[in-house]
Design a protein around this motif. Structure first.
Motif, PDB file in Angstrom:
ATOM      1  N   GLY A 148      32.542  59.862  28.603  1.00  0.00           N
ATOM      2  CA  GLY A 148      32.320  60.746  30.184  1.00  0.00           C
ATOM      3  C   GLY A 148      33.772  60.382  30.862  1.00  0.00           C
ATOM      4  N   LEU A 149      33.159  61.325  32.223  1.00  0.00           N
ATOM      5  CA  LEU A 149      34.775  60.834  32.931  1.00  0.00           C
ATOM      6  C   LEU A 149      34.276  60.234  34.192  1.00  0.00           C
ATOM      7  N   ARG A 150      35.398  59.133  34.744  1.00  0.00           N
ATOM      8  CA  ARG A 150      35.108  57.800  35.511  1.00  0.00           C
ATOM      9  C   ARG A 150      35.912  57.580  36.532  1.00  0.00           C
ATOM     10  N   ARG A 151      35.033  57.613  37.495  1.00  0.00           N
ATOM     11  CA  ARG A 151      35.172  57.621  38.923  1.00  0.00           C
ATOM     12  C   ARG A 151      35.854  56.348  39.903  1.00  0.00           C
ATOM     13  N   PHE A 152      36.906  56.238  40.601  1.00  0.00           N
ATOM     14  CA  PHE A 152      37.481  55.106  40.762  1.00  0.00           C
ATOM     15  C   PHE A 152      37.899  54.601  41.709  1.00  0.00           C
TER      16      PHE A 152
ATOM     17  N   ILE B 248      50.755  58.181  43.482  1.00  0.00           N
ATOM     18  CA  ILE B 248      49.980  58.954  43.196  1.00  0.00           C
ATOM     19  C   ILE B 248      49.579  57.704  44.950  1.00  0.00           C
ATOM     20  N   THR B 249      48.573  58.139  45.660  1.00  0.00           N
ATOM     21  CA  THR B 249      47.607  56.988  46.430  1.00  0.00           C
ATOM     22  C   THR B 249      46.202  56.715  46.357  1.00  0.00           C
ATOM     23  N   VAL B 250      45.692  55.233  46.485  1.00  0.00           N
ATOM     24  CA  VAL B 250      44.480  55.093  46.471  1.00  0.00           C
ATOM     25  C   VAL B 250      43.796  56.157  46.124  1.00  0.00           C
ATOM     26  N   PRO B 251      44.063  57.338  47.469  1.00  0.00           N
ATOM     27  CA  PRO B 251      42.935  57.910  47.490  1.00  0.00           C
ATOM     28  C   PRO B 251      43.105  58.901  47.181  1.00  0.00           C
ATOM     29  N   GLU B 252      43.993  59.326  46.314  1.00  0.00           N
ATOM     30  CA  GLU B 252      44.085  59.918  45.257  1.00  0.00           C
ATOM     31  C   GLU B 252      43.619  59.757  44.797  1.00  0.00           C
ATOM     32  N   VAL B 253      44.280  58.469  44.075  1.00  0.00           N
ATOM     33  CA  VAL B 253      42.909  58.207  42.398  1.00  0.00           C
ATOM     34  C   VAL B 253      41.578  58.242  42.962  1.00  0.00           C
ATOM     35  N   ALA B 254      41.218  57.913  44.410  1.00  0.00           N
ATOM     36  CA  ALA B 254      39.406  57.888  44.105  1.00  0.00           C
ATOM     37  C   ALA B 254      38.573  59.203  44.726  1.00  0.00           C
TER      38      ALA B 254
END
Length: 101
Positions: A54-58, A32-38
């Motif tokens: 709840g859901l999390r955002r990185f 996975i890439t950083v942009p995909e996680v974010a």
């Protein structure tokens, strides 16, 4: 698909075929890439149970706002594992059927 006259690469002559070929190649990628996680919200699980906060955002900048740890860093290790702060890195796996992470 046809063979290019200049080498052994395949020539893709239409947009939909190029898109399909790219998706097929990308679907085999195992990191996975950083942009995909974010770009998505994540449901975290603790000891097999979904988090109740709840859901999390990185953030793409490597910052994570944790309800437990406050502002902390996150990232991907050289091996492609996911790590929050100084916690143990977690492996990231891709579902071969759906290509989801």
């Amino acid at each position: 698909l046809t063979t290019c006259p200049v080498g052994q690469h395949l020539c893709i002559r239409s947009k939909w075929m190029a898109s399909f070929a790219h998706a097929e190649l990308d679907g085999r990628r195992q990191r996975i890439t950083v942009p995909e996680v974010a770009e998505v919200l994540w449901q975290l699980y603790y000891n097999g149970c979904p988090s109740t906060t709840g859901l999390r955002r990185f953030g793409e900048d490597g910052v994570y706002e944790s309800p437990y740890m406050g502002t902390t860093a996150w990232g991907l290790t050289p091996d492609g594992d996911f790590q929050i702060g100084d916690m143990q890195p977690l492996p990231v796996e891709r579902d071969p059927e759906t290509w989801t992470w």
